[in-house]
Design a protein around this motif. Structure first.
Motif, PDB file in Angstrom:
ATOM      1  N   ARG A 288      -5.766  -3.287  26.929  1.00 57.92           N
ATOM      2  CA  ARG A 288      -4.752  -2.522  27.649  1.00 57.92           C
ATOM      3  C   ARG A 288      -5.354  -1.281  28.281  1.00 57.92           C
ATOM      4  NH1 ARG A 288       0.461  -2.798  23.590  1.00 57.92           N
ATOM      5  NH2 ARG A 288       0.499  -5.077  23.448  1.00 57.92           N
ATOM      6  N   CYS A 289      -4.725  -0.878  29.379  1.00 60.68           N
ATOM      7  CA  CYS A 289      -5.184   0.291  30.115  1.00 60.68           C
ATOM      8  C   CYS A 289      -4.845   1.564  29.323  1.00 60.68           C
ATOM      9  CB  CYS A 289      -4.522   0.324  31.486  1.00 60.68           C
ATOM     10  SG  CYS A 289      -4.888   1.817  32.428  1.00 60.68           S
ATOM     11  N   GLY A 290      -5.857   2.448  29.147  1.00 59.89           N
ATOM     12  CA  GLY A 290      -5.643   3.688  28.410  1.00 59.89           C
ATOM     13  C   GLY A 290      -4.917   4.739  29.234  1.00 59.89           C
ATOM     14  N   ARG A 291      -4.738   4.490  30.535  1.00 61.16           N
ATOM     15  CA  ARG A 291      -4.005   5.447  31.360  1.00 61.16           C
ATOM     16  C   ARG A 291      -2.511   5.115  31.406  1.00 61.16           C
ATOM     17  NH1 ARG A 291      -7.035   8.565  34.943  1.00 61.16           N
ATOM     18  NH2 ARG A 291      -9.225   7.965  35.119  1.00 61.16           N
ATOM     19  N   CYS A 292      -2.215   3.816  31.611  1.00 65.97           N
ATOM     20  CA  CYS A 292      -0.805   3.454  31.821  1.00 65.97           C
ATOM     21  C   CYS A 292      -0.273   2.441  30.795  1.00 65.97           C
ATOM     22  CB  CYS A 292      -0.606   2.908  33.248  1.00 65.97           C
ATOM     23  SG  CYS A 292      -1.457   1.360  33.517  1.00 65.97           S
ATOM     24  N   GLY A 293      -1.128   1.857  29.977  1.00 61.43           N
ATOM     25  CA  GLY A 293      -0.660   0.959  28.921  1.00 61.43           C
ATOM     26  C   GLY A 293      -0.438  -0.494  29.326  1.00 61.43           C
ATOM     27  N   THR A 294      -0.604  -0.842  30.620  1.00 61.41           N
ATOM     28  CA  THR A 294      -0.409  -2.251  31.009  1.00 61.41           C
ATOM     29  C   THR A 294      -1.655  -3.071  30.644  1.00 61.41           C
ATOM     30  OG1 THR A 294      -1.251  -1.855  33.227  1.00 61.41           O
ATOM     31  CG2 THR A 294       1.132  -1.673  32.942  1.00 61.41           C
ATOM     32  N   PRO A 295      -1.491  -4.402  30.521  1.00 61.63           N
ATOM     33  CA  PRO A 295      -2.638  -5.244  30.179  1.00 61.63           C
ATOM     34  C   PRO A 295      -3.702  -5.209  31.287  1.00 61.63           C
ATOM     35  CG  PRO A 295      -0.578  -6.444  29.882  1.00 61.63           C
ATOM     36  CD  PRO A 295      -0.240  -5.182  30.610  1.00 61.63           C
ATOM     37  N   SER A 319      -9.886  -5.091  34.536  1.00 64.34           N
ATOM     38  CA  SER A 319      -9.375  -3.988  35.344  1.00 64.34           C
ATOM     39  C   SER A 319      -7.869  -3.854  35.232  1.00 64.34           C
ATOM     40  CB  SER A 319      -9.717  -4.225  36.824  1.00 64.34           C
ATOM     41  OG  SER A 319     -11.091  -4.466  36.972  1.00 64.34           O
ATOM     42  N   CYS A 320      -7.424  -2.609  35.377  1.00 63.22           N
ATOM     43  CA  CYS A 320      -5.993  -2.360  35.508  1.00 63.22           C
ATOM     44  C   CYS A 320      -5.619  -2.652  36.957  1.00 63.22           C
ATOM     45  CB  CYS A 320      -5.691  -0.897  35.158  1.00 63.22           C
ATOM     46  SG  CYS A 320      -3.939  -0.524  35.298  1.00 63.22           S
ATOM     47  N   MET A 321      -4.565  -3.402  37.177  1.00 66.81           N
ATOM     48  CA  MET A 321      -4.196  -3.808  38.536  1.00 66.81           C
ATOM     49  C   MET A 321      -2.878  -3.167  38.942  1.00 66.81           C
ATOM     50  SD  MET A 321      -6.521  -6.383  39.112  1.00 66.81           S
ATOM     51  CE  MET A 321      -6.041  -7.975  39.766  1.00 66.81           C
ATOM     52  N   ASN A 327       1.949  -4.077  38.205  1.00 69.72           N
ATOM     53  CA  ASN A 327       2.586  -2.809  37.835  1.00 69.72           C
ATOM     54  C   ASN A 327       1.704  -1.825  37.086  1.00 69.72           C
ATOM     55  OD1 ASN A 327       5.187  -2.954  38.957  1.00 69.72           O
ATOM     56  ND2 ASN A 327       5.765  -4.470  37.407  1.00 69.72           N
ATOM     57  N   GLY A 328       0.396  -1.988  37.229  1.00 71.85           N
ATOM     58  CA  GLY A 328      -0.489  -1.038  36.552  1.00 71.85           C
ATOM     59  C   GLY A 328      -0.815   0.131  37.472  1.00 71.85           C
ATOM     60  N   CYS A 329      -1.613   1.089  36.922  1.00 71.00           N
ATOM     61  CA  CYS A 329      -1.989   2.243  37.734  1.00 71.00           C
ATOM     62  C   CYS A 329      -3.157   1.899  38.661  1.00 71.00           C
ATOM     63  CB  CYS A 329      -2.344   3.433  36.841  1.00 71.00           C
ATOM     64  SG  CYS A 329      -3.847   3.163  35.862  1.00 71.00           S
ATOM     65  N   GLY A 330      -3.904   0.852  38.299  1.00 68.39           N
ATOM     66  CA  GLY A 330      -5.007   0.441  39.155  1.00 68.39           C
ATOM     67  C   GLY A 330      -6.196   1.382  39.120  1.00 68.39           C
ATOM     68  N   LYS A 331      -6.207   2.246  38.134  1.00 69.27           N
ATOM     69  CA  LYS A 331      -7.242   3.289  38.140  1.00 69.27           C
ATOM     70  C   LYS A 331      -8.244   3.152  37.000  1.00 69.27           C
ATOM     71  CE  LYS A 331      -4.476   6.758  40.485  1.00 69.27           C
ATOM     72  NZ  LYS A 331      -3.424   7.749  40.208  1.00 69.27           N
TER      73      LYS A 331
HETATM   74 ZN   LIG Z   1      -3.639   1.544  34.267  1.00 71.71          ZN
END
Ligand SMILES: [Zn+2]
Length: 484
Positions: A288-295, A319-321, A327-331
């Motif tokens: 999971r993304c540590g910035r936004c929590g999405t897979p 990658s976060c998409m 719906n991720g931050c993509g960052k």
């Molecule tokens: Zn993210």
């Protein structure tokens, strides 16, 4: 319609005698010799000359198999070589009304009117005779149908008694289809266990090929044939008849009924979630993304090699998409290999930890809840079958079918996932406390098996943002959340 009805002016010069042997497990029909003898004496009593005896040896006129002697007789009637037919009973001649109509048509065009049977004579030249023949044919068709109903009832009775059936030895059992063949039973148990722990049929059939375990017929396993075996009611000691379980079988099961229900739930879950592409990433769905929590999603980037600047090499990443689909931050992005090594090392260490042993000791309490989840999946599955039946019968429209189906399928998916989470523990049997040994053979395990083991102890891992310009993945970026 007795012998006196045959007009004396029609002289029979060359009669055809027809006899047919049918397979007769109940021993109710006459042997062909008896048929022929009776026909010969009937012809003799009429003063008919017999031109030829036509004998077919088929399973049943009802099955629609070709009858060469019958065809030859029709040809001879057509050409005028024969001018009448003697047969023991009309059911020897035809069992289908349509066959009778074809026969009548040949007789009409060739001017053949006399058909003698031991029980009754038929004069095809008048309406009464034709009517009688049609009644006989209809009756014969009904009798034949009754005979197949008897065979069907026998098959059902065998099924209800739990007796084995089928010509082929089933995998896991000896030729008697009852005695368990231990070597194959062990394979089935292991396949079931590993499938429940998340391995795919493709991976498992490849494993059987590698370890040179053939099917009962000595062939190589395919994902579909292996799936058929582990879904079968047979290996759980149940007897199936026409796709339905009719009761316990006379043979012992290789796996339990509960295990089989879990297998069915897993298949249902996979069907609901669509076909899975081959696994190429060890940690798919686990980060999971540590910035936004999405897979995090997996991707392969083509980058120029830093050494010669021309050669293109692939770089696997998680990658976060961003975007509507993800719906991720993509960052956030992380190179695959180092994070896979870190997680693997952590999982192997976890296997030897006292925390894991403690967590697993509470496993038995979950069995009751598991049974309830299985019940729910089974109920939903029959609901889906019922809906499909209603649609097939035209009781509901395709749109209504879809609308009713979606919430049920979603629920199956959710519950199956819960079942998966609870049934992953068996894969750890034999591995607890053996993390160090497992590390030695880890590289030789296939990706599905590795993923299944990780999946059994790791709920997910959060990947924290990295420092700008950092060349290597720092251990602190990976934060595992353990299940056990
Ligand atoms: Zn993210």
């Amino acid at each position: 319609m007795t012998k006196t009805d045959v007009p004396p002016h029609r002289r029979i010069l060359s009669a055809a005698i027809y006899a047919r042997i049918s397979s007769d497990p109940l021993g109710q029909s006459l042997g062909v010799q008896r048929q022929l003898e009776d026909c010969r004496s009937l012809a003799e009593s009429r003063g008919w000359n017999v031109g030829e005896e036509y004998v077919d040896n088929d399973a049943s006129a009802y099955s629609g198999k070709s009858r060469p002697a019958y065809q030859r007789m029709l040809d001879d009637l057509r050409s005028g070589k024969r001018d009448s037919v003697v047969v023991y009973n009309l059911d020897r001649l035809h069992r289908q009304p349509s066959e009778l109509e074809a026969f009548v048509a040949v007789c009409e065009s060739a001017g053949v009117r006399d058909v003698a049977t031991v029980t009754a004579d038929i004069d095809l030249g008048n309406d009464d005779g034709l009517f009688m023949a049609r009644i006989f044919a209809a009756f014969a068709a009904k009798e034949s149908g009754r005979k197949s109903a008897r065979i069907r009832r026998k098959a059902l009775a065998n099924a209800q008694a739990g007796l084995p059936h089928g010509p082929v030895r089933p995998f896991g059992y000896e030729d008697d289809k009852i005695t368990i063949r231990e070597s194959e039973a062990a394979v089935i148990r292991q396949v079931v266990e590993r499938f429940l722990a998340g391995e795919s049929m493709r991976s498992l059939s490849a494993w059987l090929t590698e370890t040179q375990v053939p099917t009962a017929r000595g062939a190589e396993w395919r994902p579909s044939s292996l799936g058929t075996v582990i879904r079968s009611a047979r290996i759980a000691g149940l007897r199936e008849h026409k796709g339905e379980i009719v009761g316990p079988a006379v043979w012992d099961g290789i796996i339990t009924v509960d295990q089989r229900n879990q297998v069915l739930a897993r298949f249902a879950a996979r069907k609901a979630s669509g076909r899975r592409a081959p696994r190429r990433y060890l940690l798919s769905g686990l980060l999971r993304c540590g910035r936004c929590g999405t897979p995090l999603y997996t991707s392969t980037q083509h980058v120029k090699s830093t050494t010669n600047g021309r050669q293109v090499r692939r770089s696997r990443r998680y990658s976060c998409m961003s975007g509507p689909d993800h719906n991720g931050c993509g960052k956030l992005t992380i190179v695959a290999e180092p994070v896979e090594q870190i997680i693997t090392a952590a999982v192997l260490a976890r296997l030897d930890s006292p925390q894991l042993a403690d967590a697993l000791s509470g496993r038995i309490a979950a069995d009751e809840q598991l049974a309830k989840l299985q019940e729910q999946v089974n109920a939903d599955q029959s609901k889906l079958d019922e809906l499909a039946g209603l649609y097939a019968d035209g009781a509901i429209t395709a749109r209504e079918w879809m609308a009713a189906r979606v919430p049920v399928e979603t629920r199956i998916k959710t519950v199956s996932r819960q079942i998966t989470d609870q049934t992953t523990a068996p894969i750890l049997d034999g591995l607890i406390g053996n993390g160090t040994q497992l590390a030695q053979s880890w590289e030789s395990l296939n990706l599905d098996r590795q993923h299944a083991i990780i999946r059994a102890v790791l709920d997910f891992a959060t990947i924290l943002p990295g420092r700008r310009g950092a060349q290597s993945v720092a251990l602190e970026r990976v934060q595992p959340q353990w299940i056990h």
